[in-house]
Motif scaffolding. Sequence first.
Motif, PDB file in Angstrom:
ATOM      1  N   SER A  95       0.841  -1.195   0.000  1.00  0.00           N
ATOM      2  CA  SER A  95       0.000   0.000   0.000  1.00  0.00           C
ATOM      3  C   SER A  95       0.881   1.252   0.000  1.00  0.00           C
ATOM      4  O   SER A  95       2.069   1.205   0.301  1.00  0.00           O
ATOM      5  N   ARG A  96       0.287   2.378  -0.336  1.00  0.00           N
ATOM      6  CA  ARG A  96       1.031   3.624  -0.504  1.00  0.00           C
ATOM      7  C   ARG A  96       1.419   4.198   0.854  1.00  0.00           C
ATOM      8  O   ARG A  96       0.568   4.422   1.718  1.00  0.00           O
ATOM      9  N   ALA A  97       2.707   4.460   1.045  1.00  0.00           N
ATOM     10  CA  ALA A  97       3.181   5.096   2.277  1.00  0.00           C
ATOM     11  C   ALA A  97       3.175   6.617   2.150  1.00  0.00           C
ATOM     12  O   ALA A  97       2.858   7.334   3.101  1.00  0.00           O
ATOM     13  N   GLY A  98       3.549   7.133   0.982  1.00  0.00           N
ATOM     14  CA  GLY A  98       3.627   8.570   0.750  1.00  0.00           C
ATOM     15  C   GLY A  98       4.649   8.864  -0.328  1.00  0.00           C
ATOM     16  O   GLY A  98       5.145   7.950  -0.996  1.00  0.00           O
ATOM     17  N   THR A  99       4.959  10.121  -0.508  1.00  0.00           N
ATOM     18  CA  THR A  99       5.881  10.514  -1.573  1.00  0.00           C
ATOM     19  C   THR A  99       7.101  11.243  -1.023  1.00  0.00           C
ATOM     20  O   THR A  99       7.052  11.866   0.043  1.00  0.00           O
ATOM     21  N   VAL A 100       8.180  11.142  -1.767  1.00  0.00           N
ATOM     22  CA  VAL A 100       9.373  11.949  -1.557  1.00  0.00           C
ATOM     23  C   VAL A 100       9.686  12.637  -2.873  1.00  0.00           C
ATOM     24  O   VAL A 100       9.171  12.256  -3.928  1.00  0.00           O
ATOM     25  N   ARG A 101      10.520  13.651  -2.819  1.00  0.00           N
ATOM     26  CA  ARG A 101      10.857  14.391  -4.032  1.00  0.00           C
ATOM     27  C   ARG A 101      12.370  14.451  -4.200  1.00  0.00           C
ATOM     28  O   ARG A 101      13.108  14.697  -3.239  1.00  0.00           O
ATOM     29  N   ALA A 102      12.813  14.194  -5.423  1.00  0.00           N
ATOM     30  CA  ALA A 102      14.243  14.259  -5.721  1.00  0.00           C
ATOM     31  C   ALA A 102      14.736  15.698  -5.688  1.00  0.00           C
ATOM     32  O   ALA A 102      14.002  16.629  -6.037  1.00  0.00           O
ATOM     33  N   ASP A 103      15.976  15.843  -5.280  1.00  0.00           N
ATOM     34  CA  ASP A 103      16.695  17.116  -5.389  1.00  0.00           C
ATOM     35  C   ASP A 103      17.580  17.138  -6.624  1.00  0.00           C
ATOM     36  O   ASP A 103      17.698  18.144  -7.308  1.00  0.00           O
ATOM     37  N   LYS A 104      18.231  15.986  -6.869  1.00  0.00           N
ATOM     38  CA  LYS A 104      19.155  15.902  -8.000  1.00  0.00           C
ATOM     39  C   LYS A 104      19.445  14.456  -8.356  1.00  0.00           C
ATOM     40  O   LYS A 104      19.165  13.535  -7.581  1.00  0.00           O
ATOM     41  N   ILE A 105      19.993  14.284  -9.536  1.00  0.00           N
ATOM     42  CA  ILE A 105      20.528  13.003  -9.988  1.00  0.00           C
ATOM     43  C   ILE A 105      22.013  13.008  -9.685  1.00  0.00           C
ATOM     44  O   ILE A 105      22.768  13.807 -10.245  1.00  0.00           O
ATOM     45  N   LEU A 106      22.439  12.139  -8.774  1.00  0.00           N
ATOM     46  CA  LEU A 106      23.861  12.064  -8.463  1.00  0.00           C
ATOM     47  C   LEU A 106      24.642  11.414  -9.594  1.00  0.00           C
ATOM     48  O   LEU A 106      25.756  11.822  -9.908  1.00  0.00           O
ATOM     49  N   PHE A 107      24.037  10.379 -10.201  1.00  0.00           N
ATOM     50  CA  PHE A 107      24.688   9.643 -11.280  1.00  0.00           C
ATOM     51  C   PHE A 107      23.619   8.959 -12.106  1.00  0.00           C
ATOM     52  O   PHE A 107      22.661   8.415 -11.568  1.00  0.00           O
ATOM     53  N   GLY A 108      23.786   8.994 -13.420  1.00  0.00           N
ATOM     54  CA  GLY A 108      22.852   8.293 -14.283  1.00  0.00           C
ATOM     55  C   GLY A 108      23.500   7.923 -15.599  1.00  0.00           C
ATOM     56  O   GLY A 108      24.260   8.712 -16.169  1.00  0.00           O
ATOM     57  N   THR A 109      23.201   6.725 -16.087  1.00  0.00           N
ATOM     58  CA  THR A 109      23.767   6.282 -17.357  1.00  0.00           C
ATOM     59  C   THR A 109      22.985   5.093 -17.903  1.00  0.00           C
ATOM     60  O   THR A 109      22.269   4.422 -17.166  1.00  0.00           O
ATOM     61  N   MET A 110      23.126   4.858 -19.190  1.00  0.00           N
ATOM     62  CA  MET A 110      22.678   3.620 -19.828  1.00  0.00           C
ATOM     63  C   MET A 110      23.857   2.920 -20.499  1.00  0.00           C
ATOM     64  O   MET A 110      23.676   2.078 -21.381  1.00  0.00           O
ATOM     65  N   THR A 111      25.056   3.273 -20.070  1.00  0.00           N
ATOM     66  CA  THR A 111      26.284   2.708 -20.625  1.00  0.00           C
ATOM     67  C   THR A 111      26.956   1.816 -19.591  1.00  0.00           C
ATOM     68  O   THR A 111      27.116   2.225 -18.431  1.00  0.00           O
ATOM     69  N   LYS A 112      27.312   0.607 -19.953  1.00  0.00           N
ATOM     70  CA  LYS A 112      27.928  -0.413 -19.098  1.00  0.00           C
ATOM     71  C   LYS A 112      26.927  -0.998 -18.115  1.00  0.00           C
ATOM     72  O   LYS A 112      26.815  -2.195 -17.956  1.00  0.00           O
ATOM     73  N   THR A 113      26.192  -0.136 -17.413  1.00  0.00           N
ATOM     74  CA  THR A 113      25.068  -0.541 -16.583  1.00  0.00           C
ATOM     75  C   THR A 113      23.896   0.354 -16.948  1.00  0.00           C
ATOM     76  O   THR A 113      23.997   1.154 -17.880  1.00  0.00           O
ATOM     77  N   ASP A 114      22.785   0.239 -16.240  1.00  0.00           N
ATOM     78  CA  ASP A 114      21.576   0.989 -16.595  1.00  0.00           C
ATOM     79  C   ASP A 114      20.917   1.459 -15.299  1.00  0.00           C
ATOM     80  O   ASP A 114      20.051   0.775 -14.760  1.00  0.00           O
ATOM     81  N   MET A 115      21.365   2.622 -14.793  1.00  0.00           N
ATOM     82  CA  MET A 115      20.813   3.072 -13.520  1.00  0.00           C
ATOM     83  C   MET A 115      20.915   4.581 -13.353  1.00  0.00           C
ATOM     84  O   MET A 115      21.749   5.250 -13.976  1.00  0.00           O
ATOM     85  N   ILE A 116      20.024   5.078 -12.506  1.00  0.00           N
ATOM     86  CA  ILE A 116      20.048   6.459 -12.042  1.00  0.00           C
ATOM     87  C   ILE A 116      19.962   6.433 -10.527  1.00  0.00           C
ATOM     88  O   ILE A 116      19.149   5.695  -9.954  1.00  0.00           O
ATOM     89  N   VAL A 117      20.811   7.235  -9.890  1.00  0.00           N
ATOM     90  CA  VAL A 117      20.778   7.409  -8.440  1.00  0.00           C
ATOM     91  C   VAL A 117      20.250   8.812  -8.156  1.00  0.00           C
ATOM     92  O   VAL A 117      20.914   9.811  -8.451  1.00  0.00           O
ATOM     93  N   TYR A 118      19.029   8.885  -7.611  1.00  0.00           N
ATOM     94  CA  TYR A 118      18.463  10.163  -7.190  1.00  0.00           C
ATOM     95  C   TYR A 118      18.802  10.422  -5.723  1.00  0.00           C
ATOM     96  O   TYR A 118      18.724   9.503  -4.893  1.00  0.00           O
ATOM     97  N   GLU A 119      19.145  11.656  -5.401  1.00  0.00           N
ATOM     98  CA  GLU A 119      19.200  12.085  -4.008  1.00  0.00           C
ATOM     99  C   GLU A 119      17.921  12.856  -3.723  1.00  0.00           C
ATOM    100  O   GLU A 119      17.562  13.772  -4.467  1.00  0.00           O
ATOM    101  N   VAL A 120      17.212  12.489  -2.666  1.00  0.00           N
ATOM    102  CA  VAL A 120      15.959  13.158  -2.345  1.00  0.00           C
ATOM    103  C   VAL A 120      16.195  14.270  -1.327  1.00  0.00           C
ATOM    104  O   VAL A 120      17.298  14.419  -0.800  1.00  0.00           O
TER     105      VAL A 120
END
Length: 277
Positions: A95-120
């Motif tokens: 069930s839904r706990a609530g929301t958080v909001r990102a401040d920035k993307i610390l790291f993101g890529t689709m090269t070698k791996t496929d991930m984005i790290v958001y800092e909230v």
Amino acid sequence: MKLFRTFLAATAVATTTLLGTGAAQAAAPGTDFTGIAALSNCSASLVRYAESVSTDKALVLTNGHCYEGGFLQPGQVLVNKASTRSITLLKPDSSRAGTVRADKILFGTMTKTDMIVYEVNETYASIKSRLNVTPLTLAKQGPANGAGMAVVSGYWKRIYTCSVQATIPQLREGDWTWQNSIKYQQPGCETIGGTSGSPVVSTTTGEMIGINNTGNEDGERCTVNNPCEVDANGNVTVEQGAAYGQQTWWLYTCLTATRSIDLNKSGCELPKPTRRR
């Protein structure tokens, strides 16, 4: 890539068993929605490093191809890029706990791996106090063949369970190439659109051992939504229905003493940008 696509919705709703809203789920690793998040187009998770402390700004992990600005180009790496993305966190029963909001993307890529790290914009302690949500801990190494695993989708509120079949040296899909991809042993992890960004959780330790990102849907060779495996000799293998995740432990190789990501750190395994914005 396992983005939500409208034509999948009816089938997925018909075949998905929702784990939620009823009796409390078992607490065994990979059997509930602890730390799980949902985005508008993908799944995600609230995560921490083994060394994280409660006063650190919290992190949310999803696929690079789930980026709100669209697919990232090969070689493109996002570093400390502003973001205001809204992220829904779930309770263990889905069930839904609530929301958080990102401040920035610390790291993101689709090269070698496929991930984005958001800092909230709040700490782990704040999220625990306000929403009673605790993060998953990122494992410090990739999974061994045969390891029990679960793909936990916050988008569909569905848990897939299987084991690790193999680590694939190179996986190609369209213009993108990923290294040391995690191949799932089927049946059990027949992931669908919307499961992109789901954590791959160890059913032994409960740690996040990878991130779900793609599968071969139509049996095509190396096209979008139809990744192919490439061995050391360049031989290409295609397996319709195969599903894959990508490595996340490489983040540890780039961490500083203050738990920031430094792509220039000696031994850092994450790709450095050849294209950056």
